[in-house]
Motif scaffolding. Sequence first.
Motif, PDB file in Angstrom:
ATOM      1  N   ARG A 101       0.901  -0.988  -0.016  1.00  0.00           N
ATOM      2  CA  ARG A 101      -0.004   0.036  -0.034  1.00  0.00           C
ATOM      3  C   ARG A 101       1.050   1.445  -0.032  1.00  0.00           C
ATOM      4  O   ARG A 101       1.989   1.181   0.749  1.00  0.00           O
ATOM      5  N   GLY A 118      -6.687  -2.791   5.617  1.00  0.00           N
ATOM      6  CA  GLY A 118      -6.566  -2.234   4.259  1.00  0.00           C
ATOM      7  C   GLY A 118      -5.467  -1.497   3.904  1.00  0.00           C
ATOM      8  O   GLY A 118      -5.068  -0.883   2.674  1.00  0.00           O
ATOM      9  N   TRP A 125      -1.079  -6.172   7.311  1.00  0.00           N
ATOM     10  CA  TRP A 125      -2.118  -6.613   6.654  1.00  0.00           C
ATOM     11  C   TRP A 125      -2.562  -8.087   7.044  1.00  0.00           C
ATOM     12  O   TRP A 125      -3.733  -8.219   7.446  1.00  0.00           O
ATOM     13  N   ALA A 304     -14.271   1.538   4.705  1.00  0.00           N
ATOM     14  CA  ALA A 304     -14.245   0.607   3.511  1.00  0.00           C
ATOM     15  C   ALA A 304     -15.683  -0.093   3.566  1.00  0.00           C
ATOM     16  O   ALA A 304     -15.828  -0.198   2.319  1.00  0.00           O
ATOM     17  N   GLY A 305     -16.249  -0.254   4.422  1.00  0.00           N
ATOM     18  CA  GLY A 305     -17.329  -1.194   4.291  1.00  0.00           C
ATOM     19  C   GLY A 305     -18.700  -0.423   4.179  1.00  0.00           C
ATOM     20  O   GLY A 305     -19.717  -0.888   3.922  1.00  0.00           O
ATOM     21  N   THR A 308     -18.803   2.094  -0.102  1.00  0.00           N
ATOM     22  CA  THR A 308     -18.655   1.207  -1.351  1.00  0.00           C
ATOM     23  C   THR A 308     -20.195   0.401  -1.250  1.00  0.00           C
ATOM     24  O   THR A 308     -20.847   0.513  -2.486  1.00  0.00           O
ATOM     25  N   THR A 312     -23.239   1.418  -3.762  1.00  0.00           N
ATOM     26  CA  THR A 312     -23.585   0.405  -4.980  1.00  0.00           C
ATOM     27  C   THR A 312     -25.091   0.163  -4.919  1.00  0.00           C
ATOM     28  O   THR A 312     -25.959   0.256  -5.723  1.00  0.00           O
ATOM     29  N   HIS A 375      -2.526   0.360  -4.879  1.00  0.00           N
ATOM     30  CA  HIS A 375      -1.474  -0.640  -4.548  1.00  0.00           C
ATOM     31  C   HIS A 375      -0.208   0.264  -4.390  1.00  0.00           C
ATOM     32  O   HIS A 375      -0.087   1.249  -5.032  1.00  0.00           O
ATOM     33  N   ALA A 434     -14.600  -5.452  -9.580  1.00  0.00           N
ATOM     34  CA  ALA A 434     -15.124  -4.392  -8.789  1.00  0.00           C
ATOM     35  C   ALA A 434     -14.444  -4.478  -7.355  1.00  0.00           C
ATOM     36  O   ALA A 434     -14.155  -3.634  -6.734  1.00  0.00           O
ATOM     37  N   SER A 436     -11.380  -6.114  -6.928  1.00  0.00           N
ATOM     38  CA  SER A 436     -10.145  -6.313  -7.579  1.00  0.00           C
ATOM     39  C   SER A 436     -10.116  -7.736  -8.105  1.00  0.00           C
ATOM     40  O   SER A 436     -10.996  -8.262  -8.428  1.00  0.00           O
ATOM     41  N   TYR A 440      -5.181 -11.996  -4.414  1.00  0.00           N
ATOM     42  CA  TYR A 440      -5.373 -10.916  -3.580  1.00  0.00           C
ATOM     43  C   TYR A 440      -7.032 -10.796  -3.101  1.00  0.00           C
ATOM     44  O   TYR A 440      -7.344 -10.755  -2.125  1.00  0.00           O
ATOM     45  N   LYS A 444      -9.005 -11.651   0.145  1.00  0.00           N
ATOM     46  CA  LYS A 444      -9.707 -10.585   0.806  1.00  0.00           C
ATOM     47  C   LYS A 444     -11.404 -10.932   0.898  1.00  0.00           C
ATOM     48  O   LYS A 444     -11.881 -10.800   1.663  1.00  0.00           O
ATOM     49  N   TYR A 448     -15.527 -10.675   3.014  1.00  0.00           N
ATOM     50  CA  TYR A 448     -16.774 -10.247   2.589  1.00  0.00           C
ATOM     51  C   TYR A 448     -17.689 -11.547   2.779  1.00  0.00           C
ATOM     52  O   TYR A 448     -18.977 -11.315   3.057  1.00  0.00           O
ATOM     53  N   LEU A 451     -19.138 -11.573   6.050  1.00  0.00           N
ATOM     54  CA  LEU A 451     -19.972 -10.404   6.439  1.00  0.00           C
ATOM     55  C   LEU A 451     -21.303 -10.312   5.518  1.00  0.00           C
ATOM     56  O   LEU A 451     -22.357 -10.209   6.134  1.00  0.00           O
ATOM     57  N   TYR A 452     -21.240 -10.668   4.557  1.00  0.00           N
ATOM     58  CA  TYR A 452     -22.545 -10.714   3.655  1.00  0.00           C
ATOM     59  C   TYR A 452     -23.054 -11.850   3.218  1.00  0.00           C
ATOM     60  O   TYR A 452     -22.224 -12.534   2.563  1.00  0.00           O
TER      61      TYR A 452
HETATM   62  C1  HEM Z   1     -20.144  -3.282  -3.040  1.00  0.00           C
HETATM   63  C2  HEM Z   1     -19.220  -3.274  -2.053  1.00  0.00           C
HETATM   64  C3  HEM Z   1     -17.756  -3.326  -2.157  1.00  0.00           C
HETATM   65  C4  HEM Z   1     -16.831  -2.991  -2.940  1.00  0.00           C
HETATM   66  C5  HEM Z   1     -17.076  -2.643  -4.373  1.00  0.00           C
HETATM   67  C6  HEM Z   1     -15.539  -2.785  -2.554  1.00  0.00           C
HETATM   68  C7  HEM Z   1     -14.392  -2.833  -3.356  1.00  0.00           C
HETATM   69  C8  HEM Z   1     -13.112  -3.058  -2.641  1.00  0.00           C
HETATM   70  C9  HEM Z   1     -11.914  -3.035  -3.356  1.00  0.00           C
HETATM   71  C10 HEM Z   1     -11.896  -2.564  -5.027  1.00  0.00           C
HETATM   72  C11 HEM Z   1     -11.135  -3.059  -2.457  1.00  0.00           C
HETATM   73  C12 HEM Z   1      -9.315  -2.937  -2.912  1.00  0.00           C
HETATM   74  C13 HEM Z   1      -8.839  -4.123  -3.215  1.00  0.00           C
HETATM   75  C14 HEM Z   1      -7.357  -3.961  -3.681  1.00  0.00           C
HETATM   76  O1  HEM Z   1      -6.657  -3.438  -2.813  1.00  0.00           O
HETATM   77  O2  HEM Z   1      -7.159  -4.205  -4.740  1.00  0.00           O
HETATM   78  C15 HEM Z   1     -11.277  -3.196  -1.105  1.00  0.00           C
HETATM   79  C16 HEM Z   1     -10.693  -3.384  -0.003  1.00  0.00           C
HETATM   80  C17 HEM Z   1     -11.293  -3.689   1.130  1.00  0.00           C
HETATM   81  N1  HEM Z   1     -12.501  -3.544   1.560  1.00  0.00           N
HETATM   82 FE1  HEM Z   1     -14.066  -3.405   0.119  1.00  0.00          FE
HETATM   83  N2  HEM Z   1     -15.546  -3.211  -1.090  1.00  0.00           N
HETATM   84  C18 HEM Z   1     -16.909  -3.200  -0.683  1.00  0.00           C
HETATM   85  C19 HEM Z   1     -17.640  -3.694   0.333  1.00  0.00           C
HETATM   86  C20 HEM Z   1     -16.811  -3.683   1.519  1.00  0.00           C
HETATM   87  C21 HEM Z   1     -17.311  -4.146   2.898  1.00  0.00           C
HETATM   88  C22 HEM Z   1     -18.710  -4.385   3.106  1.00  0.00           C
HETATM   89  C23 HEM Z   1     -16.376  -4.205   3.969  1.00  0.00           C
HETATM   90  C24 HEM Z   1     -16.650  -4.589   5.265  1.00  0.00           C
HETATM   91  C25 HEM Z   1     -15.856  -4.704   6.040  1.00  0.00           C
HETATM   92  C26 HEM Z   1     -15.066  -3.941   3.069  1.00  0.00           C
HETATM   93  C27 HEM Z   1     -13.875  -3.957   3.749  1.00  0.00           C
HETATM   94  C28 HEM Z   1     -12.638  -3.975   2.938  1.00  0.00           C
HETATM   95  C29 HEM Z   1     -11.613  -3.743   3.529  1.00  0.00           C
HETATM   96  C30 HEM Z   1     -11.177  -4.389   4.877  1.00  0.00           C
HETATM   97  C31 HEM Z   1     -10.334  -3.877   2.611  1.00  0.00           C
HETATM   98  C32 HEM Z   1      -9.087  -4.017   2.594  1.00  0.00           C
HETATM   99  C33 HEM Z   1      -8.788  -5.531   2.384  1.00  0.00           C
HETATM  100  C34 HEM Z   1      -7.261  -5.752   2.153  1.00  0.00           C
HETATM  101  O3  HEM Z   1      -6.287  -4.929   1.934  1.00  0.00           O
HETATM  102  O4  HEM Z   1      -7.060  -6.980   2.719  1.00  0.00           O
HETATM  103  N3  HEM Z   1     -15.387  -3.736   1.659  1.00  0.00           N
HETATM  104  N4  HEM Z   1     -12.903  -3.107  -1.118  1.00  0.00           N
END
Ligand code: HEM
Length: 452
Positions: A101, A118, A125, A304-305, A308, A312, A375, A434, A436, A440, A444, A448, A451-452
């Motif tokens: 990151r 994240g 991480w 992040a949660g 997004t 959507t 990234h 959407a 990723s 990876y 990750k 989800y 959670l969902y």
């Molecule tokens: C439509 C819903 C969502 C979309 C489109 C989305 C999209 C993304 C994307 C594109 C990334 C970055 C991946 C990367 O670094 O390449 C990410 C990271 C992350 N998202 Fe989501 N996200 C969504 C919902 C959520 C929800 C509900 C949570 C709940 C906790 C969440 C938690 C995280 C976390 C913690 C990261 C960092 C993960 C890591 O680096 O391991 N996201 N998300």
Amino acid sequence: MVFETTGTSIFLAVVIVVLFLFLSRFKRPKPNLPPGPRPWPILGHLPYLLFTKEEPQFVFERWARQYGKIMTLELGGQTAVVLNDLDLIKSCYQSDTFNGRPKLSTFEIAFGAGAGIGTGQHLHWREQRRLAVSLLRTIRFGEGVSMAEIVEQEAGKLLADLATHNGHPIDLTHILPKAVCNIVCAFVFGKPFEYSDPRYILMLWLVYQNFKLAGPSAVAYSSAFLAKLPFGPGKRLVDNLRAFKQFAEDHIFEHEKTFDRNDIRDFIDAYLSKIENKDSLPIDESEIFKHLNLVWCVNDIFGAGTETTAGTLRWAFLYMILFPEVQGKLQEELDRVVGRSRMPTLTDKQNLPYVEATIQEINRHADIGPLGVAHATTQQTEILGYTIPKGTLTLANAHLCHFNEEYFDNPLEFNPDRFVDADGNFIKRDEVIAFSVGEYFDKKFILYKKLY
Ligand code: HEM
């Protein structure tokens, strides 16, 4: 005489500044980086993105047509490499070299130098994510309520809230995040908030603002230049994050007062228990689990949660209004498979191919993260003959994948049927990125799925 000296100094200073600006306009920042448009002095390519009404992904799309699979940008002192090709994105993001990151100056100024899930890399991480995922597997709330039941409860509350408007038009912008974030809050804080709680409403507003300020891929979070200016979006990001830090710390403090190691209620408790057992952890891990990083983690999950998913869902509502025939088909499938006497659950998903197809089409067409989340390279690396230095910010151009005619017929059209085969089965497509890509994404995604 004094005037002459002062005049000469000012003249010289002006000449030096003009010369510097002139030279830096033509200088490529580092050798052998991929090509890219000509940067402005100091600000690099930011002016092209800031001083236009066009959404950044469309500016990126034009550049991609000119420079091809990979291009370099300078974003206010930060060199960024943009990956414009799906195979390239997959091969890069499958390697650890591209899974770091960038340094997040705004967070560091607001919170102090730490790292969350994240926002962290390497051990930060892995270990903090591992804690979150393992807790999601085991956690039960109050009377043994599961995460899936919390989702159902919040959906029920949201429907009840919508029903109070008696069919009158409403602005969903601030209603949806309250429900979505409450699921995250149950996990992080052990309790949902009242929809009318003023501090909760304020925090959601800050998250919403920060999403808009940070722009696609959240690049503005990493710009030291913007973060240190006494005005503008960087300063507002920092101020908002400071307010969030106070909110997180107040909750952590409350948890510390009532902490019982035999009754882990939520993520904060689980984290506090790690801090308490620091001495029994391997030396590297004991460096990770500390109060400051807990604040980062709470912010990561909350931030992040929320927007997004809420963003959507806002698109989903809009598509249902604009395409009543899609809405009709969804309703028919839900009525047939689930009926109207209960809520749908995750186990119904496999029997709801049109619902799945519609969700995938919403993720593609709404394109809410058109440039993914930034990234950074963890070491210097060679790619397509170019040398990418360690610490270079990288962006995956998801927008180009989602609207690529080679992958999707008539990509501008909203059409869930593109993801349904002749037998009515759901077709999952790799080109929708959407969330990723690659290993990876798979790692990750566990988060989800729980959670969902
Ligand atoms: C439509 C819903 C969502 C979309 C489109 C989305 C999209 C993304 C994307 C594109 C990334 C970055 C991946 C990367 O670094 O390449 C990410 C990271 C992350 N998202 Fe989501 N996200 C969504 C919902 C959520 C929800 C509900 C949570 C709940 C906790 C969440 C938690 C995280 C976390 C913690 C990261 C960092 C993960 C890591 O680096 O391991 N996201 N998300």
